[in-house]
Design a protein around this motif. Structure first.
Motif, PDB file in Angstrom:
ATOM      1  N   ASP A  97       0.807  -1.217   0.000  1.00 54.42           N
ATOM      2  CA  ASP A  97       0.000   0.000   0.000  1.00 54.42           C
ATOM      3  C   ASP A  97       0.839   1.266   0.000  1.00 54.42           C
ATOM      4  OD1 ASP A  97      -2.266  -1.521  -0.033  1.00 54.42           O
ATOM      5  OD2 ASP A  97      -2.682  -1.322   2.117  1.00 54.42           O
ATOM      6  N   GLU A  98       2.032   1.226   0.584  1.00 53.56           N
ATOM      7  CA  GLU A  98       2.852   2.425   0.686  1.00 53.56           C
ATOM      8  C   GLU A  98       3.838   2.587  -0.472  1.00 53.56           C
ATOM      9  OE1 GLU A  98       5.042   2.150   4.334  1.00 53.56           O
ATOM     10  OE2 GLU A  98       6.166   0.370   3.725  1.00 53.56           O
ATOM     11  N   SER A  99       3.855   1.631  -1.389  1.00 54.78           N
ATOM     12  CA  SER A  99       4.865   1.623  -2.454  1.00 54.78           C
ATOM     13  C   SER A  99       4.357   2.273  -3.733  1.00 54.78           C
ATOM     14  CB  SER A  99       5.311   0.187  -2.748  1.00 54.78           C
ATOM     15  OG  SER A  99       5.920  -0.392  -1.622  1.00 54.78           O
ATOM     16  N   LYS A 100       5.246   2.994  -4.375  1.00 51.66           N
ATOM     17  CA  LYS A 100       4.961   3.606  -5.665  1.00 51.66           C
ATOM     18  C   LYS A 100       5.279   2.643  -6.809  1.00 51.66           C
ATOM     19  CE  LYS A 100       6.846   7.272  -8.675  1.00 51.66           C
ATOM     20  NZ  LYS A 100       7.784   8.410  -8.735  1.00 51.66           N
ATOM     21  N   VAL A 101       6.319   1.825  -6.622  1.00 45.14           N
ATOM     22  CA  VAL A 101       6.792   0.899  -7.645  1.00 45.14           C
ATOM     23  C   VAL A 101       6.641  -0.525  -7.127  1.00 45.14           C
ATOM     24  CG1 VAL A 101       8.790   0.162  -9.021  1.00 45.14           C
ATOM     25  CG2 VAL A 101       8.441   2.595  -8.530  1.00 45.14           C
ATOM     26  N   VAL A 102       6.185  -1.434  -8.013  1.00 43.26           N
ATOM     27  CA  VAL A 102       6.026  -2.841  -7.656  1.00 43.26           C
ATOM     28  C   VAL A 102       6.860  -3.687  -8.615  1.00 43.26           C
ATOM     29  CG1 VAL A 102       4.422  -4.769  -7.420  1.00 43.26           C
ATOM     30  CG2 VAL A 102       3.723  -2.465  -6.731  1.00 43.26           C
ATOM     31  N   LEU A 103       7.807  -4.421  -8.059  1.00 45.32           N
ATOM     32  CA  LEU A 103       8.622  -5.359  -8.821  1.00 45.32           C
ATOM     33  C   LEU A 103       7.901  -6.688  -8.990  1.00 45.32           C
ATOM     34  CD1 LEU A 103      12.162  -5.017  -7.173  1.00 45.32           C
ATOM     35  CD2 LEU A 103      11.580  -4.364  -9.510  1.00 45.32           C
ATOM     36  N   PHE A 104       8.098  -7.322 -10.138  1.00 44.40           N
ATOM     37  CA  PHE A 104       7.688  -8.721 -10.283  1.00 44.40           C
ATOM     38  C   PHE A 104       8.550  -9.378 -11.349  1.00 44.40           C
ATOM     39  CE2 PHE A 104       5.055  -6.592 -13.413  1.00 44.40           C
ATOM     40  CZ  PHE A 104       4.943  -7.486 -14.471  1.00 44.40           C
ATOM     41  N   GLY A 105       8.767 -10.676 -11.198  1.00 44.74           N
ATOM     42  CA  GLY A 105       9.592 -11.417 -12.145  1.00 44.74           C
ATOM     43  C   GLY A 105       8.753 -12.200 -13.130  1.00 44.74           C
ATOM     44  N   ALA A 106       9.266 -12.324 -14.355  1.00 48.33           N
ATOM     45  CA  ALA A 106       8.597 -13.092 -15.411  1.00 48.33           C
ATOM     46  C   ALA A 106       9.587 -14.130 -15.943  1.00 48.33           C
ATOM     47  CB  ALA A 106       8.121 -12.172 -16.531  1.00 48.33           C
ATOM     48  N   PRO A 107       9.699 -15.276 -15.280  1.00 53.24           N
ATOM     49  CA  PRO A 107      10.718 -16.275 -15.625  1.00 53.24           C
ATOM     50  C   PRO A 107      10.311 -17.135 -16.821  1.00 53.24           C
ATOM     51  CG  PRO A 107       9.450 -17.016 -13.726  1.00 53.24           C
ATOM     52  CD  PRO A 107       8.939 -15.643 -14.069  1.00 53.24           C
ATOM     53  N   ASP A 156       8.267  -5.851  -3.634  1.00 54.11           N
ATOM     54  CA  ASP A 156       8.688  -6.946  -4.505  1.00 54.11           C
ATOM     55  C   ASP A 156       7.692  -8.090  -4.361  1.00 54.11           C
ATOM     56  OD1 ASP A 156       9.899  -9.010  -5.874  1.00 54.11           O
ATOM     57  OD2 ASP A 156      11.894  -8.680  -5.030  1.00 54.11           O
ATOM     58  N   SER A 157       6.914  -8.314  -5.409  1.00 52.36           N
ATOM     59  CA  SER A 157       5.863  -9.338  -5.348  1.00 52.36           C
ATOM     60  C   SER A 157       6.346 -10.702  -5.828  1.00 52.36           C
ATOM     61  CB  SER A 157       4.659  -8.893  -6.190  1.00 52.36           C
ATOM     62  OG  SER A 157       5.000  -8.788  -7.562  1.00 52.36           O
ATOM     63  N   GLY A 158       7.638 -10.825  -6.169  1.00 48.47           N
ATOM     64  CA  GLY A 158       8.193 -12.123  -6.546  1.00 48.47           C
ATOM     65  C   GLY A 158       7.902 -12.506  -7.988  1.00 48.47           C
ATOM     66  N   ASP A 159       8.266 -13.738  -8.331  1.00 48.11           N
ATOM     67  CA  ASP A 159       8.085 -14.238  -9.688  1.00 48.11           C
ATOM     68  C   ASP A 159       6.671 -14.764  -9.902  1.00 48.11           C
ATOM     69  OD1 ASP A 159      10.701 -13.652 -10.197  1.00 48.11           O
ATOM     70  OD2 ASP A 159      11.400 -15.732 -10.267  1.00 48.11           O
ATOM     71  N   ILE A 160       6.135 -14.506 -11.083  1.00 53.55           N
ATOM     72  CA  ILE A 160       4.883 -15.142 -11.495  1.00 53.55           C
ATOM     73  C   ILE A 160       5.191 -16.581 -11.897  1.00 53.55           C
ATOM     74  CG2 ILE A 160       2.918 -15.013 -13.068  1.00 53.55           C
ATOM     75  CD1 ILE A 160       3.665 -12.128 -13.622  1.00 53.55           C
ATOM     76  N   GLU A 161       4.294 -17.499 -11.582  1.00 45.95           N
ATOM     77  CA  GLU A 161       4.436 -18.875 -12.060  1.00 45.95           C
ATOM     78  C   GLU A 161       3.869 -18.947 -13.472  1.00 45.95           C
ATOM     79  OE1 GLU A 161       3.594 -23.466 -10.570  1.00 45.95           O
ATOM     80  OE2 GLU A 161       2.793 -21.773  -9.437  1.00 45.95           O
ATOM     81  N   LEU A 162       4.747 -19.198 -14.449  1.00 41.41           N
ATOM     82  CA  LEU A 162       4.355 -19.123 -15.854  1.00 41.41           C
ATOM     83  C   LEU A 162       4.443 -20.491 -16.521  1.00 41.41           C
ATOM     84  CD1 LEU A 162       6.242 -15.850 -16.868  1.00 41.41           C
ATOM     85  CD2 LEU A 162       3.825 -16.100 -16.309  1.00 41.41           C
ATOM     86  N   PRO A 163       3.470 -20.814 -17.392  1.00 44.36           N
ATOM     87  CA  PRO A 163       3.535 -22.078 -18.134  1.00 44.36           C
ATOM     88  C   PRO A 163       4.571 -21.978 -19.248  1.00 44.36           C
ATOM     89  CG  PRO A 163       1.617 -20.808 -18.821  1.00 44.36           C
ATOM     90  CD  PRO A 163       2.248 -20.049 -17.696  1.00 44.36           C
ATOM     91  N   MET A 164       5.486 -22.934 -19.303  1.00 44.79           N
ATOM     92  CA  MET A 164       6.544 -22.880 -20.309  1.00 44.79           C
ATOM     93  C   MET A 164       6.072 -23.303 -21.702  1.00 44.79           C
ATOM     94  SD  MET A 164       9.227 -21.601 -19.143  1.00 44.79           S
ATOM     95  CE  MET A 164       9.635 -20.991 -17.504  1.00 44.79           C
TER      96      MET A 164
END
Length: 284
Positions: free
Chosen positions: A16-26, A69-77
Motif C-alpha cells: 500500500d505504501e509503495s509507488k513501484v512494484v517489482l515482479f519477475g517473469a521467468p 517486490d511481489s516475486g516471480d509469477i508462475e508461468l507455463p513454459m
C-alpha cells in the motif's frame, strides 16, 4: 498481493505504501539461441545482496524509498499466450492500484504481456527501447510471438512514431527497412541520441524496456544472444538516469539476463546494479 520471501535488496516495503512494484517473469520458451533467461529474475533478486542500497551516482538510497517486490509469477513454459496473459494480469493489478509495474525477465517477449495492459491504460504511450536487436521481425520461423518480434507486436498496438529504439546493431534487412519507412524511430549503435528526447516526450507516458544485451558482451556475457559492439555499463546507466528522471515512466522492464551463461557471476552483478539505478531514478 503478498510480499515475496526473498526481495530485491531494500525493496521490502508494504504494498500500500509503495509507488513501484517489482515482479519477475521467468520465461524463455521462444529463445532462439542460448536459453537460460528464465532464471534471470530469481538470480537478480538473490544476488542483489552483494550490492549496497546506496547509489553514489545519484546520492540516493533504496532505504529511503518504498518498493514492493511481489516475486516471480508462475508461468507455463509450453504456451507463450498463456504466459503473456499471466503477465498482463499482474500488470493490470498493479496499474489499477495506481502504481508503476517494474518487470524483470525473462526473455524479451515478456514485454508484450506488460505493454498490452500499459497501452490500455495509457493509449498515448511511447516506448523507449534499448537493445542490441531491433526485434521488429514480422515472424521468426513462422512464429509471431517470439522475442525476435516483440517490438513489432508492440507496434501492432500503438502504430507509427511512438517506438524509439537505441543501441540497435543487429537485425535482418527487413527490420531495418521497416524502421526506415517511418514505423519506428531508430538510433543505431549507441545511446547518445537519448539526450534529444527529453523535450518532445516530457508530458507523454513512457514505457521503458531494456534488453541487457545492449551492453557489449565483454561486459555482459550472460545473455542468450550476445552481440559485439555494445555500450558500456556507464553509458547504459547514464541513459537510464536520463530517461527515468526526465520522463513520465508508467511502466518498465529489464530482461535477457541468462545467469548460467556467465559462471563468473559478473553479468548478474551488472544487472543488479542496473536495477538499483532504475529504481532510484524513478523517484523524482
Amino acid at each position: 498481493m503478498k510480499k515475496n520471501i526473498e526481495t530485491f535488496i531494500g525493496c521490502d516495503a508494504e504494498y500500500d505504501e509503495s509507488k513501484v512494484v517489482l515482479f519477475g517473469a521467468p520465461f524463455d520458451s521462444t529463445t532462439s539461441y542460448r536459453p537460460g533467461a528464465r532464471f534471470g529474475s530469481a538470480a537478480i533478486r538473490h544476488e542483489s545482496y552483494g550490492l549496497e542500497t546506496y547509489s553514489p551516482y545519484l546520492d540516493r538510497d533504496l532505504e529511503d524509498i518504498c518498493v514492493f517486490d511481489s516475486g516471480d509469477i508462475e508461468l507455463p513454459m509450453g504456451s507463450s499466450e498463456m504466459a503473456l496473459a499471466a503477465i498482463s494480469e499482474r500488470t493490470a493489478e498493479i496499474l489499477n492500484d495506481g502504481k508503476i509495474p517494474f518487470m524483470i525477465g525473462g526473455e524479451h517477449l515478456v514485454t508484450l504481456g506488460a505493454f498490452r495492459e500499459v497501452a490500455k491504460r495509457y493509449p498515448d504511450v511511447h516506448i523507449i527501447h534499448m537493445d542490441a536487436h531491433a526485434d521488429l521481425r514480422h515472424d521468426y520461423l513462422d512464429v509471431q510471438l517470439s522475442h525476435a518480434c516483440v517490438l513489432r507486436r508492440c507496434h501492432d498496438i500503438i502504430g507509427d512514431g511512438r517506438i524509439h529504439q537505441y543501441g540497435i546493431r543487429s537485425g535482418e534487412r527487413a527490420e531495418w527497412l521497416f524502421s526506415r519507412e517511418g514505423h519506428t524511430e531508430m538510433h543505431p549503435f549507441d545511446l547518445a541520441p537519448l539526450t534529444s528526447l527529453s523535450k518532445p516526450l516530457t508530458n507523454s507516458p513512457v514505457y521503458l524496456t531494456v534488453d541487457l544485451d545492449v551492453m557489449d558482451p565483454s561486459i555482459f556475457s550472460g545473455t542468450g544472444t550476445p552481440e559485439a559492439g555494445g555500450v558500456s555499463f556507464n553509458e547504459l546507466r547514464e541513459a537510464i538516469h536520463r530517461v527515468c528522471m526526465f520522463h513520465n515512466i508508467v511502466g518498465l522492464d529489464i530482461n535477457e539476463l541468462a545467469p548460467t551463461l556467465d559462471i563468473s557471476g559478473a553479468s548478474t552483478a551488472v544487472a543488479c546494479k542496473i536495477v538499483r539505478e532504475m529504481l532510484l531514478s524513478l523517484y523524482k
